[in-house]
Design an enzyme around this catalytic site. Structure first.
Site, short mmCIF file in Angstrom:
data_model
loop_
_atom_site.label_atom_id
_atom_site.label_comp_id
_atom_site.label_asym_id
_atom_site.label_seq_id
_atom_site.Cartn_x
_atom_site.Cartn_y
_atom_site.Cartn_z
N ASP A 132 80.97 -63.13 12.87
CA ASP A 132 81.51 -63.65 11.61
C ASP A 132 83.02 -63.85 11.69
OD1 ASP A 132 81.09 -64.22 8.67
OD2 ASP A 132 82.54 -62.59 8.54
N HIS B 57 85.02 -67.38 11.41
CA HIS B 57 86.07 -67.65 10.43
C HIS B 57 87.38 -68.05 11.10
CE1 HIS B 57 83.87 -66.55 6.90
NE2 HIS B 57 83.69 -65.29 7.27
N LYS C 64 81.84 -53.61 9.08
CA LYS C 64 82.21 -53.81 7.67
C LYS C 64 81.49 -52.77 6.82
CE LYS C 64 82.44 -58.89 7.95
NZ LYS C 64 81.94 -60.15 7.39
N ASP C 65 82.17 -52.20 5.86
CA ASP C 65 81.51 -51.20 5.00
C ASP C 65 80.31 -51.80 4.29
OD1 ASP C 65 83.04 -52.75 3.22
OD2 ASP C 65 84.31 -51.09 2.56
N THR D 54 78.21 -62.15 2.84
CA THR D 54 77.83 -60.96 3.60
C THR D 54 77.08 -59.91 2.78
OG1 THR D 54 79.66 -61.30 5.10
CG2 THR D 54 78.81 -59.06 4.98
N HIS E 162 81.44 -69.65 4.97
CA HIS E 162 80.05 -69.91 4.57
C HIS E 162 79.99 -69.70 3.07
CE1 HIS E 162 80.22 -65.54 4.63
NE2 HIS E 162 80.85 -65.69 5.78
ZN ZN Z 1 78.71 -62.06 6.65
#
Ligand code: ZN
Length: 547
Positions: free
Chosen positions: A291, A295, A163-164, A81, A480
């Site tokens: 994502d 997962h 996500k930060d 990411t 990934h």
């Molecule tokens: Zn990602």
């Protein structure tokens, strides 16, 4: 007064004189858009995007009516990411922007190797009760938003994400407003306050988590995916995102997580007055749910299908909101990396080689075993992953490092799980890759995410179809991070009102996005600023790269 209009009037003023000298007069370049909407859909591989393409009716259909590049490449090997987001608006590979992985190891003040998170400022003590200080300090180059703000001081650089690291790597260190998940709602960086829009969304998320929510109805075209895959004491493949009260993890692994991020982006368009004047603004939106769904449930079950359908719908609503305000915007969508399905399902669906990596390659386990064989006292590795960087323990002698490296190579040669192992010295000596990313060798792919002093002592690359998660558990059945195209290949789509539809199957790179958007804004960068190149989005002889 809008600067864009001033420029337009200035162009009109000189037009008659120019027309006398040479006829016909050239078509004036279109005015710059007022807003760039840069969207990253976390883990949206080209494979996943293409799988449901005939069914898109919302935002994804809109983007496909612009300039579509279904074979974009996050060209580097470390398809995670943070590196992925770092390429999109900087226009350079991780080897140059420094974001080589989500986490790496570096020596602290006492000389001990400690884990560093890509989006933290470890030199800045976190606020009380916080684990770390979120920051873009490790990103070594400017983003598009940084460049736009340097050129037009009144412009705004705004980012939202689940996500930060998604928000920070797209916005860079000079964001006006930046929100990302922090705890069970949105937070921001040190020194900034939560605005009214984020406060309101946090209250709405709190209510949703208190009350829970019913299952999400799957479109008819998702029904064929509806089959439970047993994985010991749990199963995946047939879920519909019923939200139990208090289940934050379940919320984050669902389309509802993107819904609140998109909703916050919509409210910030008004709240921050984005696209409202002649100085272009940049709004980065990184959507994390695809994502988390990948997962937790894999990429080929009904969960992923519902997620993509919902994504299409909510992006359509975002674009409709921008249209309703009359903003001239250019939208770009891509992904930070791709992904693959869990091997338990893939092996039933034509990929018999799909399997999980042997746990003996996990550095902690491998180091212990090699240490016993080689009679090394103390730990061999300080940390790392079987699918990427591995660090030696700092106390390991040069001689023992060489012995361990040889032993790792011997182990790899006897297994089909690992495709290659490179040392830092080999990667340092390798030439920087260029040209068609499909033809890059493994060492070239690893070189593109190698940065001296941050990268591991060894870089281990798994063989194709080997899943880096040794044992599935609830929330993490697949991941990934490989150098293979299922993790590297992502869609890159551009749309602006009035644009003629064009599709180019030839491969491009995510580092091409920033120079392309810069050209559309009429923003010139210093020579050599980008690893990528400007993509001409004009379907005819005209060019969006020349202004
Ligand atoms: Zn990602």
């Amino acid at each position: 007064m809008r600067l864009r209009h001033l420029a337009f009037l200035a162009a009109l003023a000189v037009a008659p004189a120019a027309a006398q000298e040479s006829a016909p007069a050239p078509t004036p370049a279109p005015a710059s858009p007022q807003l760039v909407v840069a969207i990253s859909v976390d883990q949206l591989s080209s494979d996943l995007f293409e799988q449901y393409r005939p069914h898109y009716t919302g935002g994804l259909a809109r983007l496909l009516s612009g300039a579509a590049f279904p074979s974009g490449f996050q060209s580097h090997a470390a398809t995670e990411t943070c590196p992925g987001h770092s390429t999109i608006l900087t226009g350079v590979h991780p080897a140059r922007n420094g974001i080589i992985a989500n986490d790496w190891m570096a020596k602290d003040k006492t000389g001990k190797l400690v884990e560093v998170y890509c989006a933290e400022d470890e030199a800045n003590k976190p606020a009380s009760g916080q684990g770390y200080t979120p920051s873009a300090v490790h990103l070594l180059v400017p983003t598009l938003g940084d460049r736009v703000k340097a050129r037009w001081p009144g412009s705004k650089n705004v980012a939202v994400s689940g996500k930060d690291r998604g928000a920070l790597m797209m916005a860079g260190g000079n964001a006006d407003t930046i929100y990302f998940r922090w705890g069970s709602g949105f937070g921001t960086v040190a020194g900034k306050q939560l605005g009214l829009e984020a406060q309101a969304l946090n209250a709405e998320v709190k209510t949703l988590l208190t009350e829970g929510a019913p299952a999400i109805k799957a479109p008819a075209w998702c029904e064929a995916r509806d089959r439970a895959i047993p994985l010991g004491n749990f199963s995946v493949g047939a879920g519909r995102f019923e939200l139990k009260p208090g289940d934050f993890a379940g919320f984050s692994r669902s389309p509802r997580y993107d819904e609140v991020t998109v909703e916050l982006a919509k409210r910030l368009i008004d709240g921050e007055k984005l696209g409202a004047d002649g100085e272009p603004d940049v709004l980065s939106v990184s959507l994390s749910a695809t994502d988390y769904v990948g997962h937790a449930y894999g990429t080929n079950g009904i969960e992923s299908c519902i997620q993509v359908a919902e994504l299409d719908r909510m992006l359509g609503e975002l674009f409709d909101a921008l249209d309703a305000k009359g903003i001239d915007y250019v939208a770009m969508l891509t992904a930070d990396h791709g992904g693959i399905d869990l091997p338990e399902r893939a092996s039933e669906q034509g990929v018999p080689a799909a399997r999980r990596v042997d746990a003996s390659f996990v550095p902690a386990i491998m180091g212990k075993a090699l240490g016993e064989v080689l009679r090394i006292k103390g730990p061999v590795f300080a940390g790392g992953s079987p699918a990427g960087d591995v660090w030696f323990d700092t106390a390991l002698s040069a001689k023992d490092r060489a012995r361990v490296t040889a032993a790792v190579r011997a182990k790899v040669a006897k297994s089909d799980d690992v495709a290659a192992v490179f040392t830092a010295a080999e990667l340092a000596a390798a030439p920087a890759p260029s040209g068609d990313p499909r033809t890059w060798t493994l060492v070239q792919r690893a070189k593109a995410s190698y940065y001296p002093g941050r990268s591991g002592d060894l870089v281990m690359l798994l063989a194709p179809a080997v899943q880096p998660v040794p044992e599935p558990r609830p929330g993490i059945v697949a991941t990934h991070g490989s150098p293979w195209d299922y993790d590297r290949r992502v869609p890159i789509l551009f749309w602006r009102k009035g644009m003629a539809q064009v599709e180019q199957p030839f491969p491009i790179e995510t580092v091409d996005v920033a120079p392309t958007l810069a050209a559309i804004l009429g923003l010139t960068a210093e020579s050599g600023a980008f690893d990528g190149r400007c993509l001409d989005l004009d379907s005819g002889p005209g060019s969006t790269c020349e202004r």
